[in-house]
Design a protein around this motif. Structure first.
Motif, PDB file in Angstrom:
ATOM      1  N   ARG A  37       0.870  -1.183   0.000  1.00 46.14           N
ATOM      2  CA  ARG A  37       0.000   0.000   0.000  1.00 46.14           C
ATOM      3  C   ARG A  37       0.898   1.221   0.000  1.00 46.14           C
ATOM      4  NH1 ARG A  37      -3.758  -0.654   4.661  1.00 46.14           N
ATOM      5  NH2 ARG A  37      -1.815  -0.480   5.839  1.00 46.14           N
ATOM      6  N   VAL A  38       0.603   2.203  -0.889  1.00 47.38           N
ATOM      7  CA  VAL A  38       1.397   3.423  -0.980  1.00 47.38           C
ATOM      8  C   VAL A  38       0.758   4.504  -0.110  1.00 47.38           C
ATOM      9  CG1 VAL A  38       2.336   5.174  -2.506  1.00 47.38           C
ATOM     10  CG2 VAL A  38       2.138   2.822  -3.310  1.00 47.38           C
ATOM     11  N   ASN A  39       1.562   5.136   0.750  1.00 49.24           N
ATOM     12  CA  ASN A  39       1.099   6.233   1.597  1.00 49.24           C
ATOM     13  C   ASN A  39       1.866   7.503   1.249  1.00 49.24           C
ATOM     14  OD1 ASN A  39      -0.792   5.120   3.874  1.00 49.24           O
ATOM     15  ND2 ASN A  39       0.817   3.610   3.623  1.00 49.24           N
ATOM     16  N   TRP A  40       1.212   8.650   1.442  1.00 49.50           N
ATOM     17  CA  TRP A  40       1.813   9.949   1.121  1.00 49.50           C
ATOM     18  C   TRP A  40       1.790  10.803   2.394  1.00 49.50           C
ATOM     19  CZ3 TRP A  40       3.491   9.621  -3.845  1.00 49.50           C
ATOM     20  CH2 TRP A  40       2.881   8.655  -4.642  1.00 49.50           C
ATOM     21  N   THR A  49       7.295   2.053  14.545  1.00 52.44           N
ATOM     22  CA  THR A  49       8.270   1.252  15.301  1.00 52.44           C
ATOM     23  C   THR A  49       7.748  -0.144  15.603  1.00 52.44           C
ATOM     24  OG1 THR A  49       7.390   2.192  17.335  1.00 52.44           O
ATOM     25  CG2 THR A  49       9.317   3.272  16.358  1.00 52.44           C
ATOM     26  N   THR A  50       6.485  -0.414  15.245  1.00 52.63           N
ATOM     27  CA  THR A  50       5.935  -1.753  15.445  1.00 52.63           C
ATOM     28  C   THR A  50       5.463  -2.302  14.108  1.00 52.63           C
ATOM     29  OG1 THR A  50       3.731  -0.850  15.882  1.00 52.63           O
ATOM     30  CG2 THR A  50       5.162  -1.206  17.780  1.00 52.63           C
ATOM     31  N   GLY A  51       5.257  -3.610  14.067  1.00 54.36           N
ATOM     32  CA  GLY A  51       4.786  -4.248  12.833  1.00 54.36           C
ATOM     33  C   GLY A  51       5.928  -4.454  11.856  1.00 54.36           C
ATOM     34  N   VAL A  52       5.686  -4.136  10.591  1.00 58.51           N
ATOM     35  CA  VAL A  52       6.702  -4.316   9.554  1.00 58.51           C
ATOM     36  C   VAL A  52       7.879  -3.380   9.829  1.00 58.51           C
ATOM     37  CG1 VAL A  52       7.146  -4.188   7.077  1.00 58.51           C
ATOM     38  CG2 VAL A  52       4.920  -4.951   7.896  1.00 58.51           C
ATOM     39  N   LEU A  53       9.103  -3.874   9.636  1.00 57.86           N
ATOM     40  CA  LEU A  53      10.300  -3.099   9.957  1.00 57.86           C
ATOM     41  C   LEU A  53      10.713  -2.189   8.804  1.00 57.86           C
ATOM     42  CD1 LEU A  53      12.453  -5.841  11.713  1.00 57.86           C
ATOM     43  CD2 LEU A  53      11.101  -4.024  12.796  1.00 57.86           C
ATOM     44  N   ALA A  78       7.964  -8.568   4.596  1.00 54.94           N
ATOM     45  CA  ALA A  78       7.438  -9.636   5.454  1.00 54.94           C
ATOM     46  C   ALA A  78       6.381 -10.378   4.670  1.00 54.94           C
ATOM     47  CB  ALA A  78       6.834  -9.043   6.724  1.00 54.94           C
ATOM     48  N   SER A  79       6.362 -11.673   4.747  1.00 53.68           N
ATOM     49  CA  SER A  79       5.392 -12.467   3.992  1.00 53.68           C
ATOM     50  C   SER A  79       4.307 -13.058   4.878  1.00 53.68           C
ATOM     51  CB  SER A  79       6.108 -13.608   3.256  1.00 53.68           C
ATOM     52  OG  SER A  79       6.706 -14.479   4.188  1.00 53.68           O
ATOM     53  N   PHE A 246      -6.046 -20.679   8.284  1.00 48.78           N
ATOM     54  CA  PHE A 246      -6.104 -19.449   7.509  1.00 48.78           C
ATOM     55  C   PHE A 246      -5.344 -18.351   8.245  1.00 48.78           C
ATOM     56  CE2 PHE A 246      -8.055 -15.628   5.864  1.00 48.78           C
ATOM     57  CZ  PHE A 246      -8.234 -15.920   4.525  1.00 48.78           C
ATOM     58  N   ARG A 247      -4.449 -17.661   7.544  1.00 51.85           N
ATOM     59  CA  ARG A 247      -3.741 -16.551   8.170  1.00 51.85           C
ATOM     60  C   ARG A 247      -3.529 -15.433   7.157  1.00 51.85           C
ATOM     61  NH1 ARG A 247       1.408 -19.304  10.437  1.00 51.85           N
ATOM     62  NH2 ARG A 247      -0.291 -20.575  11.235  1.00 51.85           N
ATOM     63  N   ALA A 248      -3.557 -14.223   7.651  1.00 51.80           N
ATOM     64  CA  ALA A 248      -3.465 -13.069   6.762  1.00 51.80           C
ATOM     65  C   ALA A 248      -2.009 -12.695   6.501  1.00 51.80           C
ATOM     66  CB  ALA A 248      -4.184 -11.879   7.376  1.00 51.80           C
ATOM     67  N   SER A 249      -1.747 -12.230   5.274  1.00 50.52           N
ATOM     68  CA  SER A 249      -0.444 -11.649   4.957  1.00 50.52           C
ATOM     69  C   SER A 249      -0.481 -10.188   5.376  1.00 50.52           C
ATOM     70  CB  SER A 249      -0.163 -11.741   3.462  1.00 50.52           C
ATOM     71  OG  SER A 249      -0.239 -13.062   3.015  1.00 50.52           O
ATOM     72  N   PRO A 250       0.564  -9.703   6.072  1.00 48.22           N
ATOM     73  CA  PRO A 250       0.542  -8.299   6.471  1.00 48.22           C
ATOM     74  C   PRO A 250       0.642  -7.390   5.254  1.00 48.22           C
ATOM     75  CG  PRO A 250       2.710  -9.249   6.877  1.00 48.22           C
ATOM     76  CD  PRO A 250       1.817 -10.370   6.450  1.00 48.22           C
ATOM     77  N   VAL A 251      -0.026  -6.243   5.328  1.00 44.30           N
ATOM     78  CA  VAL A 251       0.091  -5.258   4.257  1.00 44.30           C
ATOM     79  C   VAL A 251       1.372  -4.472   4.492  1.00 44.30           C
ATOM     80  CG1 VAL A 251      -0.934  -3.220   3.199  1.00 44.30           C
ATOM     81  CG2 VAL A 251      -2.386  -5.104   3.944  1.00 44.30           C
ATOM     82  N   ASN A 252       2.204  -4.350   3.457  1.00 43.60           N
ATOM     83  CA  ASN A 252       3.480  -3.653   3.562  1.00 43.60           C
ATOM     84  C   ASN A 252       3.317  -2.240   3.031  1.00 43.60           C
ATOM     85  OD1 ASN A 252       5.727  -5.911   4.177  1.00 43.60           O
ATOM     86  ND2 ASN A 252       4.114  -6.776   2.911  1.00 43.60           N
ATOM     87  N   ASP A 253       3.450  -1.267   3.931  1.00 46.41           N
ATOM     88  CA  ASP A 253       3.301   0.131   3.523  1.00 46.41           C
ATOM     89  C   ASP A 253       4.589   0.652   2.892  1.00 46.41           C
ATOM     90  OD1 ASP A 253       0.617   1.124   4.326  1.00 46.41           O
ATOM     91  OD2 ASP A 253       1.250   0.360   6.283  1.00 46.41           O
ATOM     92  N   ILE A 254       4.431   1.417   1.807  1.00 43.87           N
ATOM     93  CA  ILE A 254       5.528   2.166   1.187  1.00 43.87           C
ATOM     94  C   ILE A 254       5.241   3.638   1.448  1.00 43.87           C
ATOM     95  CG2 ILE A 254       6.689   2.768  -0.971  1.00 43.87           C
ATOM     96  CD1 ILE A 254       5.857   0.018  -2.057  1.00 43.87           C
TER      97      ILE A 254
END
Length: 478
Positions: A37-40, A49-53, A78-79, A246-254
């Motif tokens: 997901r792209v963020n501006w 500081t938490t979640g995806v590094l 992260a997958s 069933f497990r969710a893949s984390p959304v990786n923010d850009i």
């Protein structure tokens, strides 16, 4: 990613895949299976500081076609594959699925033309029935695969038990609605010869995936290459195995920060988002209190949103309707006072027999968006039934016929922007035996723009199908 960012994100991923960071370290290869997901966020921004590094030096500079420049900080990919439970000593996936194969049960799925039949451990068949003059039923059918060995579940599991290293091998996964889902594959071959491939037999891979509240539904059937198919089955039987949950893949923010002289967000993206907001305007917005019904209080959905993201024309959902007595339920259903709900993903569906078919989306911020897909008019349906089969039959072993499905026409829905004509839907009511006598499964298809097919299957319908008259209209059994 949201549609507004999709084109831009494709450019990011293509660039990222080819970029080497300043330290000379190649970035990991990216996969479509991992959601981004792209963020501006603007210039004043602190990395989470938490979640995806994230690391400050893990970025690339992106330039748009209008020479706007952005510093895009990339996640350390992260997958979502957490460490599996290593001490699991329970049944293998094949042993968990064995009851389904031993009871020789079959699952069905109605498409706009074809019906698909998966008889677990036996065969996969697609067929179409047409009633010809003189009540003769003509069946067109193809077998997409037959089970080629006596016990379809024994071989892989035997390897796993005899060789502990085999059990550590990676379990295959499939991207379902943006979430990587592990599955247990069963191969079926020796189907109907395929004329497009020198009469080689058709073959299929049946993918069993865990879904706690499922009833072994067929989630999707796809022809991946000519005469080779993938069939996805939802089943609760696998869910006790930790590796198949069933497990969710984390959304990786850009995070893309504008550089001096560039706007907070690219100008073309701003324009695209405005256009998409305008496209949403024609849909009717209905306030929550207008849609409230006392009947909704007795309805509880237990089917989590699971749908095939690549198949936009189709959703499927199974729900449990309230524990009314059969007689009371049938009377309320046929009077239109008890409505069936279903569907997953963005749109949900409401079907009130002899009244209407609605599709709706509920949002905490904007309330409920509702679209009238079709409304009931007895005269219009009777006119439609003179040109279309309102009843289709199955032949019993004793030679007598029983009604298999009835079809009803609901027209005069909301006007469609694409066709400038009212929406319309054909509702197909079909008997479906189930462990739960009060379950209902609903399918929605759109074979043509704003012309829909709603498949409704339930044990409740089994009790009233044989009351269908020549127009397919149902009544309370005497």
């Amino acid at each position: 990613p949201a549609p507004t960012s999709r084109a831009l994100l494709c450019g990011f991923l293509a660039a990222v895949a080819a970029v080497v960071t300043e330290g000379g370290r190649a970035l990991p290869q990216l996969s479509d299976d991992i959601p981004f997901r792209v963020n501006w966020p603007g210039t004043e921004f602190s990395l989470p500081t938490t979640g995806v590094l994230y690391k400050e030096d893990n970025y690339i500079i992106m330039t748009t076609a209008d020479k706007e420049k952005y510093k895009c900080i990339l996640p350390l990919i992260a997958s979502g594959n957490e460490e599996e439970e290593k001490d699991y000593k329970g049944p293998t996936p094949g042993e968990l699925l064995e009851p389904l194969f031993k009871q020789s049960s079959c699952s069905y799925r109605i498409e706009s033309y074809w019906t698909y039949e998966v008889c677990h451990g036996k065969h996969i068949r697609q067929y179409h029935e047409e009633k010809e003059t003189g009540q003769k039923i003509n069946i067109q059918e193809y077998y997409l695969g037959n089970m080629m060995r006596k016990n379809p579940l024994s071989e892989p599991d035997q390897e796993e038990k005899e060789n502990p290293k085999e059990s550590a091998k990676e379990i295959p996964t499939k991207n379902i609605e943006g979430q990587m889902t592990p599955y247990y594959p069963v191969e079926m071959g020796n189907g109907t010869p395929c004329s497009l491939r020198q009469n080689l037999p058709r073959s299929s891979t049946v993918m069993y995936i865990c879904h706690p509240e499922a009833k072994h539904e067929i989630l999707s059937v796809a022809e991946v290459t000519t005469c080779e198919y993938e069939v996805v089955i939802l089943t609760p039987l696998l869910c006790s195995h930790p590796k198949y949950r069933f497990r969710a893949s984390p959304v990786n923010d850009i995070f893309c920060q504008s550089l001096p002289g560039s706007p907070l967000k690219p100008h073309n993206l701003e324009q695209l988002e405005k256009q998409q907001e305008m496209m949403k305007m024609p849909f009717r917005r209905v306030k929550e209190e207008e849609m409230h019904s006392t009947k909704e209080e007795t309805f509880s959905s237990i089917h989590k949103p699971v749908a095939v993201g690549s198949h936009q024309l189709l959703t499927v959902g199974t729900t449990h309707i309230s524990k009314l007595t059969d007689d009371q339920l049938i009377k309320e259903f046929l009077s239109g006072s008890y409505c069936f709900h279903g569907g997953v993903g963005w749109w949900k569906y409401e079907f009130c027999y002899g009244k209407y078919v609605h599709q709706y989306h509920e949002d905490k911020e904007s309330g409920k968006t509702s679209v009238v897909v079709g409304t009931w008019n007895r005269e219009e349906h009777i006119e439609w039934s003179r040109k279309n089969a309102a009843r289709t039959y199955s032949l019993r072993e004793d030679g007598t016929q029983t009604v298999r499905m009835v079809s009803h026409f609901y027209g005069n829905g909301d006007v469609c922007d694409l066709t400038d004509k009212p929406r319309q839907v054909t509702v197909k009511l079909k008997c479906k035996e189930s462990d739960s006598p009060h379950a209902v499964t609903i399918y929605m298809l759109e074979p043509h723009s704003c012309q829909y097919i709603l498949g409704v299957e339930s044990p409740v319908i089994c009790k009233i199908l044989d009351t269908a008259d020549e127009y397919g209209l149902l009544s309370v059994p005497s």
